[in-house]
Motif scaffolding. Sequence first.
Motif, PDB file in Angstrom:
ATOM      1  N   UNK A  26      27.004  71.707 114.693  1.00 28.51           N
ATOM      2  CA  UNK A  26      27.731  71.261 113.517  1.00 28.51           C
ATOM      3  C   UNK A  26      28.476  72.465 112.937  1.00 28.51           C
ATOM      4  N   UNK A  27      29.755  72.298 112.652  1.00 28.07           N
ATOM      5  CA  UNK A  27      30.606  73.402 112.217  1.00 28.07           C
ATOM      6  C   UNK A  27      30.100  73.999 110.908  1.00 28.07           C
ATOM      7  N   UNK A  28      29.545  73.178 110.016  1.00 27.87           N
ATOM      8  CA  UNK A  28      29.055  73.689 108.732  1.00 27.87           C
ATOM      9  C   UNK A  28      27.816  74.567 108.878  1.00 27.87           C
ATOM     10  N   UNK A  56      29.031  87.073 122.978  1.00 29.02           N
ATOM     11  CA  UNK A  56      28.494  86.357 121.824  1.00 29.02           C
ATOM     12  C   UNK A  56      29.571  85.450 121.244  1.00 29.02           C
ATOM     13  N   UNK A  57      29.240  84.166 121.092  1.00 26.17           N
ATOM     14  CA  UNK A  57      30.191  83.189 120.574  1.00 26.17           C
ATOM     15  C   UNK A  57      29.899  82.855 119.111  1.00 26.17           C
ATOM     16  N   UNK A  58      28.647  82.473 118.829  1.00 27.61           N
ATOM     17  CA  UNK A  58      28.269  82.056 117.478  1.00 27.61           C
ATOM     18  C   UNK A  58      26.882  82.569 117.123  1.00 27.61           C
ATOM     19  N   UNK A  59      26.637  82.698 115.822  1.00 29.09           N
ATOM     20  CA  UNK A  59      25.295  82.727 115.259  1.00 29.09           C
ATOM     21  C   UNK A  59      25.186  81.393 114.541  1.00 29.09           C
ATOM     22  N   UNK A  60      24.145  80.609 114.857  1.00 30.86           N
ATOM     23  CA  UNK A  60      24.063  79.212 114.450  1.00 30.86           C
ATOM     24  C   UNK A  60      22.697  78.899 113.880  1.00 30.86           C
ATOM     25  N   UNK A  61      22.656  78.117 112.795  1.00 28.19           N
ATOM     26  CA  UNK A  61      21.393  77.670 112.208  1.00 28.19           C
ATOM     27  C   UNK A  61      20.965  76.388 112.926  1.00 28.19           C
ATOM     28  N   UNK A  62      20.028  76.521 113.846  1.00 32.20           N
ATOM     29  CA  UNK A  62      19.598  75.389 114.678  1.00 32.20           C
ATOM     30  C   UNK A  62      18.304  74.806 114.165  1.00 32.20           C
ATOM     31  N   UNK A  63      18.243  73.494 114.132  1.00 30.89           N
ATOM     32  CA  UNK A  63      17.014  72.791 113.786  1.00 30.89           C
ATOM     33  C   UNK A  63      16.357  72.263 115.043  1.00 30.89           C
ATOM     34  N   UNK A  64      15.042  72.176 115.040  1.00 25.67           N
ATOM     35  CA  UNK A  64      14.317  71.641 116.182  1.00 25.67           C
ATOM     36  C   UNK A  64      14.150  72.658 117.297  1.00 25.67           C
ATOM     37  N   UNK A  76      21.230  67.213 107.746  1.00 22.88           N
ATOM     38  CA  UNK A  76      20.641  67.756 106.528  1.00 22.88           C
ATOM     39  C   UNK A  76      21.579  68.798 105.913  1.00 22.88           C
ATOM     40  N   UNK A  77      21.934  68.618 104.620  1.00 26.50           N
ATOM     41  CA  UNK A  77      22.871  69.525 103.958  1.00 26.50           C
ATOM     42  C   UNK A  77      22.318  70.948 103.861  1.00 26.50           C
ATOM     43  N   UNK A  78      21.046  71.067 103.506  1.00 24.02           N
ATOM     44  CA  UNK A  78      20.439  72.387 103.344  1.00 24.02           C
ATOM     45  C   UNK A  78      20.444  73.142 104.673  1.00 24.02           C
ATOM     46  N   UNK A  79      20.131  72.463 105.713  1.00 29.18           N
ATOM     47  CA  UNK A  79      20.150  73.075 107.037  1.00 29.18           C
ATOM     48  C   UNK A  79      18.918  73.906 107.317  1.00 29.18           C
ATOM     49  N   UNK A  80      18.647  74.159 108.590  1.00 27.57           N
ATOM     50  CA  UNK A  80      17.494  74.965 108.981  1.00 27.57           C
ATOM     51  C   UNK A  80      17.721  76.447 108.682  1.00 27.57           C
ATOM     52  N   UNK A  81      16.623  77.206 108.650  1.00 27.34           N
ATOM     53  CA  UNK A  81      16.719  78.634 108.352  1.00 27.34           C
ATOM     54  C   UNK A  81      16.723  79.482 109.613  1.00 27.34           C
ATOM     55  N   UNK A  82      16.263  78.945 110.740  1.00 21.82           N
ATOM     56  CA  UNK A  82      16.210  79.707 111.989  1.00 21.82           C
ATOM     57  C   UNK A  82      17.615  79.858 112.562  1.00 21.82           C
ATOM     58  N   UNK A  83      18.025  81.092 112.852  1.00 23.42           N
ATOM     59  CA  UNK A  83      19.335  81.311 113.470  1.00 23.42           C
ATOM     60  C   UNK A  83      19.149  81.692 114.935  1.00 23.42           C
ATOM     61  N   UNK A  84      20.079  81.235 115.757  1.00 26.32           N
ATOM     62  CA  UNK A  84      20.065  81.548 117.181  1.00 26.32           C
ATOM     63  C   UNK A  84      21.422  82.140 117.570  1.00 26.32           C
TER      64      UNK A  84
END
Length: 83
Positions: free
Chosen positions: A39-41, A23-31, A5-13
């Motif tokens: 996904x890099x984007x 800490x490695x990443x802050x990532x917008x995870x779905x599900x 999904x281009x828009x992507x989820x709003x929840x960040x982990x």
Amino acid sequence: MAKPNKKGPTRTVDITCAKCRTLLYKYRKGGKGALVKCFIERIVEDHTTSTCQCPGCGQVFAREMLIRGTPAYKMIGGKVHMK
């Protein structure tokens, strides 16, 4: 296969190294499942200096690959924690 999904989820982990808790990443995870791929984007903040390698302990925690035609990091089991 469908692209993510281009828009992507709003929840960040926060994704941290399992060995040294850096800490490695802050990532917008779905599900609500386990973290299998990033996904890099969808990466909001990248705290790594070299690709797929922990800046704290130097452990390799993922592999670069194309998933559904989109660049992504495939996580190695047990190397990262998600919060």
